[in-house]
Design a protein around this motif. Structure first.
Motif, PDB file in Angstrom:
ATOM      1  N   SER A   1     -15.901 -44.536 -82.581  1.00  0.00           N
ATOM      2  CA  SER A   1     -16.458 -45.600 -83.401  1.00  0.00           C
ATOM      3  C   SER A   1     -17.241 -46.590 -82.543  1.00  0.00           C
ATOM      4  N   VAL A   2     -18.442 -46.926 -83.006  1.00  0.00           N
ATOM      5  CA  VAL A   2     -19.265 -47.936 -82.336  1.00  0.00           C
ATOM      6  C   VAL A   2     -18.902 -49.298 -82.914  1.00  0.00           C
TER       7      VAL A   2
ATOM      8  N   GLU B   1     -12.588 -46.845 -80.307  1.00  0.00           N
ATOM      9  CA  GLU B   1     -13.662 -47.782 -80.637  1.00  0.00           C
ATOM     10  C   GLU B   1     -14.227 -48.367 -79.349  1.00  0.00           C
TER      11      GLU B   1
ATOM     12  N   LYS C   1     -15.502 -48.193 -91.871  1.00  0.00           N
ATOM     13  CA  LYS C   1     -15.081 -47.275 -90.805  1.00  0.00           C
ATOM     14  C   LYS C   1     -13.683 -46.698 -90.994  1.00  0.00           C
TER      15      LYS C   1
ATOM     16  N   SER D   1     -22.026 -54.212 -85.867  1.00  0.00           N
ATOM     17  CA  SER D   1     -23.115 -53.695 -86.697  1.00  0.00           C
ATOM     18  C   SER D   1     -24.261 -54.712 -86.722  1.00  0.00           C
TER      19      SER D   1
ATOM     20  N   TYR E   1     -23.482 -54.066 -79.064  1.00  0.00           N
ATOM     21  CA  TYR E   1     -23.672 -53.031 -80.078  1.00  0.00           C
ATOM     22  C   TYR E   1     -24.732 -52.020 -79.646  1.00  0.00           C
TER      23      TYR E   1
ATOM     24  N   ARG F   1     -20.602 -44.889 -87.025  1.00  0.00           N
ATOM     25  CA  ARG F   1     -21.338 -46.142 -86.810  1.00  0.00           C
ATOM     26  C   ARG F   1     -21.718 -46.729 -88.159  1.00  0.00           C
TER      27      ARG F   1
ATOM     28  N   LYS G   1     -24.050 -48.060 -79.034  1.00  0.00           N
ATOM     29  CA  LYS G   1     -24.768 -47.147 -79.919  1.00  0.00           C
ATOM     30  C   LYS G   1     -25.354 -45.990 -79.115  1.00  0.00           C
TER      31      LYS G   1
END
Length: 263
Positions: free
Chosen positions: A8-9, A84, A70, A12, A29, A54, A33
Protein backbone atom coordinates in the motif's frame (compact mmCIF):
# COMPACT_ATOMS: atom_id res chain seq x y z
CA UNK A 1 2.12 -22.11 -2.46
CA UNK A 2 3.56 -18.66 -3.16
CA UNK A 3 2.97 -16.03 -0.51
CA UNK A 4 0.90 -12.99 -1.41
CA UNK A 5 1.54 -9.44 -0.22
CA UNK A 6 -0.37 -6.16 -0.54
CA UNK A 7 1.90 -3.13 -0.95
CA UNK A 8 0.00 0.00 0.00
CA UNK A 9 1.21 3.49 -0.93
CA UNK A 10 0.58 5.78 2.02
CA UNK A 11 -1.44 9.01 1.51
CA UNK A 12 -3.10 10.42 -1.61
CA UNK A 13 -3.83 13.54 -3.66
CA UNK A 14 -7.24 15.06 -2.83
CA UNK A 15 -9.84 16.61 -5.13
CA UNK A 16 -8.47 20.07 -4.45
CA UNK A 17 -4.98 18.97 -5.54
CA UNK A 18 -3.50 18.92 -2.04
CA UNK A 19 -1.30 15.97 -1.13
CA UNK A 20 -1.94 14.45 2.31
CA UNK A 21 1.67 13.42 2.79
CA UNK A 22 4.77 15.09 4.20
CA UNK A 23 7.29 16.87 2.01
CA UNK A 24 10.75 18.34 2.15
CA UNK A 25 13.63 17.18 0.00
CA UNK A 26 11.14 14.81 -1.62
CA UNK A 27 7.37 14.36 -1.40
CA UNK A 28 6.49 11.28 0.65
CA UNK A 29 3.57 10.16 -1.53
CA UNK A 30 5.37 10.77 -4.84
CA UNK A 31 8.42 8.82 -3.66
CA UNK A 32 6.47 5.78 -2.47
CA UNK A 33 4.29 5.82 -5.59
CA UNK A 34 7.50 5.05 -7.52
CA UNK A 35 8.92 2.71 -4.86
CA UNK A 36 5.95 0.34 -4.56
CA UNK A 37 6.12 -1.16 -8.10
CA UNK A 38 9.84 -1.78 -7.64
CA UNK A 39 9.25 -3.71 -4.42
CA UNK A 40 6.59 -5.70 -6.28
CA UNK A 41 9.12 -6.46 -9.04
CA UNK A 42 11.69 -7.84 -6.60
CA UNK A 43 9.17 -9.89 -4.63
CA UNK A 44 7.81 -11.45 -7.82
CA UNK A 45 11.37 -12.21 -8.80
CA UNK A 46 11.62 -14.17 -5.55
CA UNK A 47 8.45 -16.12 -6.35
CA UNK A 48 5.93 -14.13 -4.30
CA UNK A 49 2.69 -12.62 -5.58
CA UNK A 50 2.34 -8.89 -5.00
CA UNK A 51 -0.32 -6.23 -5.59
CA UNK A 52 0.22 -2.48 -5.35
CA UNK A 53 -2.70 -0.65 -3.74
CA UNK A 54 -2.86 3.12 -4.23
CA UNK A 55 -5.71 5.55 -3.69
CA UNK A 56 -7.15 7.12 -6.84
CA UNK A 57 -5.88 10.66 -7.25
CA UNK A 58 -8.18 13.72 -7.02
CA UNK A 59 -11.18 11.62 -5.98
CA UNK A 60 -11.36 12.05 -2.20
CA UNK A 61 -12.46 15.21 -0.41
CA UNK A 62 -10.63 14.34 2.82
CA UNK A 63 -7.72 12.11 3.85
CA UNK A 64 -10.05 10.11 6.12
CA UNK A 65 -11.41 8.46 2.97
CA UNK A 66 -8.05 6.78 2.29
CA UNK A 67 -8.54 4.00 4.83
CA UNK A 68 -12.12 3.36 3.66
CA UNK A 69 -10.72 2.69 0.21
CA UNK A 70 -7.62 0.66 1.04
CA UNK A 71 -8.61 -1.53 3.95
CA UNK A 72 -11.52 -3.33 2.21
CA UNK A 73 -9.29 -4.09 -0.80
CA UNK A 74 -6.65 -5.60 1.45
CA UNK A 75 -9.06 -7.51 3.68
CA UNK A 76 -10.80 -9.29 0.81
CA UNK A 77 -7.54 -10.12 -0.98
CA UNK A 78 -6.42 -13.26 0.93
CA UNK A 79 -2.99 -11.72 1.59
CA UNK A 80 -0.31 -13.22 3.81
CA UNK A 81 1.08 -9.78 4.58
CA UNK A 82 0.13 -6.12 4.15
CA UNK A 83 2.82 -3.45 3.88
CA UNK A 84 2.26 0.30 3.88
CA UNK A 85 4.98 2.65 2.66
CA UNK A 86 5.69 6.00 4.29
CA UNK A 87 8.49 8.48 4.84
CA UNK A 88 9.10 10.25 8.13
CA UNK A 89 9.45 14.01 8.65
CA UNK A 90 10.42 16.34 11.48
CA UNK A 91 12.30 19.62 11.35
CA UNK A 92 15.03 18.50 8.98
CA UNK A 93 17.21 17.05 11.73
CA UNK A 94 15.45 13.70 12.26
CA UNK A 95 16.97 10.83 10.34
CA UNK A 96 16.91 7.08 9.98
CA UNK A 97 14.53 4.19 9.26
CA UNK A 98 11.89 2.56 11.44
CA UNK A 99 9.28 -0.13 10.85
CA UNK A 100 6.06 -0.49 12.86
CA UNK A 101 4.10 -3.66 13.64
CA UNK A 102 1.32 -4.84 15.92
CA UNK A 103 1.20 -8.65 15.84
CA UNK A 104 3.93 -11.19 16.53
CA UNK A 105 3.93 -12.27 12.90
CA UNK A 106 4.20 -8.64 11.88
CA UNK A 107 7.13 -8.27 14.24
CA UNK A 108 9.11 -10.93 12.36
CA UNK A 109 8.66 -9.09 9.06
CA UNK A 110 9.27 -5.67 10.64
CA UNK A 111 12.55 -6.77 12.20
CA UNK A 112 13.79 -8.24 8.94
CA UNK A 113 12.92 -5.13 6.92
CA UNK A 114 14.39 -2.88 9.61
CA UNK A 115 17.65 -4.82 9.61
CA UNK A 116 17.93 -4.37 5.85
CA UNK A 117 17.17 -0.63 5.88
CA UNK A 118 19.60 -0.14 8.76
CA UNK A 119 22.33 -1.11 6.33
CA UNK A 120 22.12 2.38 4.79
CA UNK A 121 20.02 4.47 7.21
CA UNK A 122 20.34 5.03 10.96
CA UNK A 123 18.63 2.19 12.82
CA UNK A 124 15.63 3.59 14.70
CA UNK A 125 14.35 0.09 15.33
CA UNK A 126 11.31 -2.08 14.72
CA UNK A 127 8.54 -0.77 16.99
CA UNK A 128 5.22 -2.11 18.22
CA UNK A 129 2.31 0.30 17.83
CA UNK A 130 -1.37 -0.15 18.69
CA UNK A 131 -2.65 3.19 17.36
CA UNK A 132 -2.07 3.12 13.59
CA UNK A 133 -5.23 2.44 11.56
CA UNK A 134 -3.35 0.41 8.96
CA UNK A 135 -1.99 -2.01 11.57
CA UNK A 136 -5.31 -2.18 13.42
CA UNK A 137 -7.56 -2.48 10.38
CA UNK A 138 -5.93 -5.18 8.25
CA UNK A 139 -6.87 -8.85 8.55
CA UNK A 140 -3.44 -10.14 7.48
CA UNK A 141 -0.35 -9.33 9.57
CA UNK A 142 0.85 -5.85 8.66
CA UNK A 143 3.88 -3.60 8.85
CA UNK A 144 4.27 0.13 8.22
CA UNK A 145 7.63 1.15 6.78
CA UNK A 146 9.11 4.63 7.41
CA UNK A 147 12.10 4.24 5.09
CA UNK A 148 13.78 7.55 5.98
CA UNK A 149 13.10 11.23 6.76
CA UNK A 150 11.95 13.03 3.62
CA UNK A 151 13.02 16.43 4.98
CA UNK A 152 16.59 15.36 5.82
CA UNK A 153 19.14 16.02 3.06
CA UNK A 154 21.48 13.20 4.01
CA UNK A 155 18.67 10.67 4.28
CA UNK A 156 17.28 11.69 0.91
CA UNK A 157 20.73 11.47 -0.68
CA UNK A 158 20.82 7.80 0.38
CA UNK A 159 17.18 7.18 -0.50
CA UNK A 160 17.42 8.57 -4.04
CA UNK A 161 18.49 5.12 -5.23
CA UNK A 162 14.95 3.73 -5.44
CA UNK A 163 16.09 0.38 -6.79
CA UNK A 164 18.38 -0.13 -3.81
CA UNK A 165 15.75 0.82 -1.23
CA UNK A 166 13.13 -1.35 -2.96
CA UNK A 167 15.44 -4.35 -3.02
CA UNK A 168 16.28 -3.96 0.67
CA UNK A 169 12.60 -3.83 1.65
CA UNK A 170 11.74 -6.76 -0.63
CA UNK A 171 14.58 -8.87 0.75
CA UNK A 172 13.45 -8.07 4.28
CA UNK A 173 9.92 -9.22 3.46
CA UNK A 174 11.17 -12.28 1.59
CA UNK A 175 13.71 -13.19 4.26
CA UNK A 176 16.71 -13.72 2.00
CA UNK A 177 18.74 -12.48 -0.94
CA UNK A 178 16.98 -11.84 -4.23
CA UNK A 179 19.54 -12.46 -6.95
CA UNK A 180 19.89 -11.78 -10.65
CA UNK A 181 20.04 -15.53 -11.23
CA UNK A 182 16.46 -15.83 -9.94
CA UNK A 183 15.40 -13.03 -12.24
CA UNK A 184 16.92 -14.78 -15.26
CA UNK A 185 14.84 -17.87 -14.52
CA UNK A 186 11.60 -15.95 -14.97
CA UNK A 187 9.59 -16.76 -18.08
CA UNK A 188 6.65 -15.02 -19.78
CA UNK A 189 3.24 -16.47 -18.91
CA UNK A 190 2.58 -17.19 -22.60
CA UNK A 191 4.82 -18.46 -25.40
CA UNK A 192 2.31 -17.49 -28.10
CA UNK A 193 -0.72 -15.20 -28.24
CA UNK A 194 -2.99 -15.19 -31.30
CA UNK A 195 -6.56 -14.44 -32.33
CA UNK A 196 -7.74 -17.84 -31.10
CA UNK A 197 -6.10 -17.44 -27.67
CA UNK A 198 -8.14 -17.01 -24.52
CA UNK A 199 -9.21 -13.61 -23.24
CA UNK A 200 -6.63 -13.51 -20.42
CA UNK A 201 -3.77 -14.15 -22.86
CA UNK A 202 -4.98 -11.40 -25.20
CA UNK A 203 -5.46 -9.02 -22.27
CA UNK A 204 -1.86 -9.70 -21.21
CA UNK A 205 -0.67 -8.96 -24.76
CA UNK A 206 -2.68 -5.72 -24.94
CA UNK A 207 -1.44 -4.53 -21.56
CA UNK A 208 2.20 -5.27 -22.43
CA UNK A 209 1.89 -3.61 -25.84
CA UNK A 210 0.52 -0.48 -24.16
CA UNK A 211 3.56 -0.46 -21.86
CA UNK A 212 6.25 -1.27 -24.44
CA UNK A 213 5.10 0.38 -27.66
CA UNK A 214 6.46 3.95 -27.83
CA UNK A 215 4.90 5.19 -31.08
CA UNK A 216 1.88 7.38 -31.82
CA UNK A 217 -0.91 4.79 -31.84
CA UNK A 218 -3.40 5.26 -28.96
CA UNK A 219 -3.41 2.75 -26.10
CA UNK A 220 -5.42 -0.39 -26.66
CA UNK A 221 -8.51 -1.22 -24.66
CA UNK A 222 -7.49 -4.15 -22.47
CA UNK A 223 -10.62 -6.15 -23.27
CA UNK A 224 -9.27 -9.52 -24.39
CA UNK A 225 -10.64 -9.05 -27.90
CA UNK A 226 -8.22 -9.53 -30.80
CA UNK A 227 -9.29 -6.78 -33.17
CA UNK A 228 -7.59 -4.74 -35.91
CA UNK A 229 -6.21 -2.23 -33.39
CA UNK A 230 -4.44 -5.00 -31.46
CA UNK A 231 -2.94 -6.36 -34.65
CA UNK A 232 -1.90 -2.85 -35.77
CA UNK A 233 -0.05 -2.16 -32.53
CA UNK A 234 1.58 -5.58 -32.60
CA UNK A 235 2.91 -4.85 -36.08
CA UNK A 236 4.01 -1.37 -34.99
CA UNK A 237 5.86 -2.93 -32.05
CA UNK A 238 7.69 -5.33 -34.38
CA UNK A 239 8.66 -2.36 -36.55
CA UNK A 240 9.86 -0.54 -33.43
CA UNK A 241 12.22 -3.46 -32.70
CA UNK A 242 13.28 -3.78 -36.33
CA UNK A 243 11.58 -7.15 -36.78
CA UNK A 244 9.66 -8.57 -39.74
CA UNK A 245 5.87 -8.73 -39.66
CA UNK A 246 4.01 -11.85 -38.60
CA UNK A 247 0.45 -12.92 -37.87
CA UNK A 248 0.63 -13.52 -34.09
CA UNK A 249 2.84 -12.91 -31.06
CA UNK A 250 5.25 -15.84 -30.85
CA UNK A 251 7.79 -16.79 -28.19
CA UNK A 252 10.29 -14.10 -29.26
CA UNK A 253 7.65 -11.37 -29.04
CA UNK A 254 6.20 -12.62 -25.74
CA UNK A 255 9.68 -12.73 -24.20
CA UNK A 256 10.45 -9.19 -25.36
CA UNK A 257 7.16 -7.90 -23.94
CA UNK A 258 7.66 -9.78 -20.69
CA UNK A 259 11.05 -8.09 -20.27
CA UNK A 260 9.47 -4.71 -21.07
CA UNK A 261 11.73 -4.32 -24.10
CA UNK A 262 11.22 -1.05 -25.95
CA UNK A 263 14.21 -1.11 -28.32
Amino acid sequence: MAKKVAISVGHSILKNGNCTSAGGCVNEYAYNKKLAPLIKKYLERAGWKADVIRCPEKKFAAKTEEKSYKLPLINKGTYDLAVELHLNASDGTGHGAEVYYKTETGKVYAQRVQKKLAGIFQDRGAKKDDHLYFLNGTKPPAILVESFFCDNKNDYKKGKDLEKVAKLIAEGIFGGKITKKEAAAEKPPYTAVKKSSGKEAIKWLQKKLNACYTGKLPDLSVDGIWGPKTMAMLRAYWKQLGWKKGSYAGKKTCTALFKDRKK
